[in-house]
Design a protein around this motif. Structure first.
Motif, PDB file in Angstrom:
ATOM      1  N   TYR A 266       6.543   9.500   8.188  1.00 19.87           N
ATOM      2  CA  TYR A 266       5.431   9.481   7.250  1.00 19.87           C
ATOM      3  C   TYR A 266       4.461  10.604   7.589  1.00 19.87           C
ATOM      4  O   TYR A 266       4.262  10.938   8.754  1.00 19.87           O
ATOM      5  N   ASP A 267       3.856  11.151   6.569  1.00 20.74           N
ATOM      6  CA  ASP A 267       2.785  12.112   6.800  1.00 20.74           C
ATOM      7  C   ASP A 267       1.577  11.372   7.351  1.00 20.74           C
ATOM      8  O   ASP A 267       1.242  10.273   6.904  1.00 20.74           O
ATOM      9  N   PHE A 268       0.927  11.983   8.334  1.00 19.58           N
ATOM     10  CA  PHE A 268      -0.254  11.351   8.908  1.00 19.58           C
ATOM     11  C   PHE A 268      -1.420  11.464   7.931  1.00 19.58           C
ATOM     12  O   PHE A 268      -1.704  12.545   7.397  1.00 19.58           O
ATOM     13  N   ILE A 269      -2.084  10.330   7.672  1.00 16.07           N
ATOM     14  CA  ILE A 269      -3.254  10.286   6.788  1.00 16.07           C
ATOM     15  C   ILE A 269      -4.374   9.579   7.541  1.00 16.07           C
ATOM     16  O   ILE A 269      -4.159   8.514   8.127  1.00 16.07           O
ATOM     17  N   GLU A 270      -5.549  10.148   7.532  1.00 15.85           N
ATOM     18  CA  GLU A 270      -6.689   9.497   8.168  1.00 15.85           C
ATOM     19  C   GLU A 270      -7.019   8.194   7.437  1.00 15.85           C
ATOM     20  O   GLU A 270      -6.962   8.126   6.205  1.00 15.85           O
ATOM     21  N   THR A 271      -7.331   7.172   8.189  1.00 20.29           N
ATOM     22  CA  THR A 271      -7.700   5.894   7.592  1.00 20.29           C
ATOM     23  C   THR A 271      -9.122   5.979   7.051  1.00 20.29           C
ATOM     24  O   THR A 271     -10.062   6.296   7.785  1.00 20.29           O
ATOM     25  N   LYS A 272      -9.286   5.690   5.759  1.00 16.62           N
ATOM     26  CA  LYS A 272     -10.589   5.861   5.121  1.00 16.62           C
ATOM     27  C   LYS A 272     -11.581   4.786   5.523  1.00 16.62           C
ATOM     28  O   LYS A 272     -12.748   5.066   5.807  1.00 16.62           O
ATOM     29  N   ALA A 273     -11.142   3.526   5.547  1.00 18.63           N
ATOM     30  CA  ALA A 273     -12.051   2.416   5.840  1.00 18.63           C
ATOM     31  C   ALA A 273     -11.244   1.191   6.215  1.00 18.63           C
ATOM     32  O   ALA A 273     -10.019   1.156   6.089  1.00 18.63           O
ATOM     33  N   SER A 274     -11.956   0.162   6.665  1.00 19.65           N
ATOM     34  CA  SER A 274     -11.307  -1.102   6.995  1.00 19.65           C
ATOM     35  C   SER A 274     -11.945  -2.219   6.188  1.00 19.65           C
ATOM     36  O   SER A 274     -13.090  -2.121   5.740  1.00 19.65           O
ATOM     37  N   ALA A 275     -11.188  -3.292   6.015  1.00 20.88           N
ATOM     38  CA  ALA A 275     -11.682  -4.443   5.261  1.00 20.88           C
ATOM     39  C   ALA A 275     -11.010  -5.694   5.776  1.00 20.88           C
ATOM     40  O   ALA A 275      -9.905  -5.645   6.330  1.00 20.88           O
ATOM     41  N   GLN A 276     -11.676  -6.833   5.605  1.00 21.61           N
ATOM     42  CA  GLN A 276     -11.082  -8.093   5.990  1.00 21.61           C
ATOM     43  C   GLN A 276     -10.001  -8.484   4.981  1.00 21.61           C
ATOM     44  O   GLN A 276     -10.129  -8.228   3.782  1.00 21.61           O
ATOM     45  N   LEU A 277      -8.943  -9.085   5.471  1.00 23.37           N
ATOM     46  CA  LEU A 277      -7.858  -9.536   4.607  1.00 23.37           C
ATOM     47  C   LEU A 277      -8.381 -10.595   3.641  1.00 23.37           C
ATOM     48  O   LEU A 277      -8.932 -11.610   4.065  1.00 23.37           O
ATOM     49  N   PRO A 278      -8.213 -10.373   2.327  1.00 23.73           N
ATOM     50  CA  PRO A 278      -8.735 -11.350   1.356  1.00 23.73           C
ATOM     51  C   PRO A 278      -7.781 -12.537   1.203  1.00 23.73           C
ATOM     52  O   PRO A 278      -6.838 -12.704   1.972  1.00 23.73           O
TER      53      PRO A 278
END
Length: 384
Positions: A266-278
């Motif tokens: 996979y191409d490396f992509i910076e993680t934009k943000a995090s969120a709690q699992l809904p």
């Protein structure tokens, strides 16, 4: 001969040398880098014991150890930290405690589960991964997760008096690239058996001994130190396998190439943000602030197991690695229909399904694509 009634008095000169003084005499050594480093050790058996011992002795300041197994009597002959009173306790828990006891500079944490349950988002917090695993399933997953999170991992394996070490880097081949057709066939069978709740019969335990694990883990730890202090010109096993044939005390290198057919690059992509699992699949779009037009993608196998048509059971959806023994109806032993997903749209029926947290990793990466652009998010289901 000395006279016990008149013992010889010996004067010792006080020294100001620190704990790591002899290591710091190595010109390129960087003790501060080691003390601040965060290393993930996957596997707490014979190799894991030696890996942790070496890293703790040199003062790697933060070690997290992952292993789901408990200590058995036979482990006592191969694992330096385990004692008879530790039997039937978790390997990772005891190893973490004993490492901190040996060197109080070292902070340890442990997890008593397969590495897949922690997720690719979990391993992204570490500077380096060092593994002493005993199965292809975990190695394939770890190789893919390390590649997409841009992490280096150093793998070790032992069998009898033989052993090998290889370092996988983000822009090189992964573990799956080293596998042949028979390896893939065995892995597929193993995964299918676990999903159906049938334990695959193994042909016996791999023969190992303490000396081989000590040598292989020593090489792994030595390479790990080079990475942690940034000594790039000393990196010795990138995209290679270092093998030891203990019977003849022969060692040699072999080159590993990237497989063009490997599905885990996979191409490396910076993680934009995090969120709690809904609570539902469809709510992931909202949690990530994404348009309903975006397509949700999964890196690991994501499956729907349909409810039993005979018993009227409910359908379940989640990650394949965490849905073991769910592919068979527990009431009538009927094999259930399974559908694999790699991408889901907000309008798909499955987007309305409830999320069952136990079928999701602790921290997992997902990807949204819209108008040709890809965005990565981290979903967290809480503490474990």
């Amino acid at each position: 001969m000395t006279d016990s009634n008149n013992p010889i008095e010996v004067e010792f000169e006080a020294t100001s040398e620190g704990r790591y003084h002899r290591s710091e005499l190595i010109t390129w050594w960087d003790q501060s880098a080691l003390l601040s480093a965060k290393v993930l050790v996957v596997g707490a058996g014979a190799l894991g014991n030696e890996i942790v011992k070496n890293l703790a002795l040199v003062g790697v300041g933060n070690l997290t150890i992952v292993d789901m197994d408990i200590i058995e009597h036979t482990n006592l002959a191969r694992c330096v930290f385990f004692r008879p009173e530790h039997e039937q306790k978790f390997k990772s828990e005891i190893l973490a405690a004993e490492a901190s006891r040996m060197n109080s500079d070292v902070k340890t944490a442990f997890y008593t589960c397969p590495i897949q349950e922690l997720g690719d988002g979990f391993i992204g917090q570490f500077d380096l991964i060092v593994a002493g695993l005993d199965n292809r399933e975990a190695r394939v997953w770890l190789g893919a997760a390390a590649k997409r999170t841009g992490r280096v991992w150093i793998d070790g394996a032992i069998e009898g008096l033989m052993g090998k070490v290889q370092t996988f880097v983000p822009d090189g081949p992964c573990y799956a690239c080293t596998m042949g057709d028979k390896d893939w066939e065995a892995l597929t069978k193993r995964l299918s058996c676990k999903l159906l709740g049938v334990e695959e019969m193994e042909g016996g335990h791999t023969p190992t001994n303490a000396t081989t694990s000590s040598i292989i883990a020593g090489v792994q730890a030595q390479e790990a130190i080079k990475y942690l202090v940034g000594k790039k010109d000393y990196f010795a096993i990138e995209n290679k396998v270092w093998r030891m044939m203990g019977e003849q005390m022969a060692t040699f290198f072999s080159i590993v190439d990237i497989s063009e057919d490997c599905p885990f690059h996979y191409d490396f992509i910076e993680t934009k943000a995090s969120a709690q699992l809904p609570t539902t699949i469809g709510q992931i779009w909202k949690s990530a602030g994404q348009s309903d037009q975006a397509v949700l993608g999964f890196y690991d196998d994501f499956i729907l197991i349909e409810g039993c048509k005979k018993c009227g059971g409910k359908s379940k959806i989640g990650y394949k690695d965490l849905m073991k023994r769910q592919g068979m109806c527990k009431s009538c032993d009927t094999e259930l229909n399974i559908e694999l997903f790699s991408r889901i749209q907000a309008s798909d029926t499955v987007s309305q399904m409830a999320i069952i947290p136990e079928y999701w990793p602790l921290k997992t990466l997902v990807e949204f694509t819209h108008d040709g652009n890809a965005t990565r998010y981290l979903l967290e289901r809480g503490t474990k």
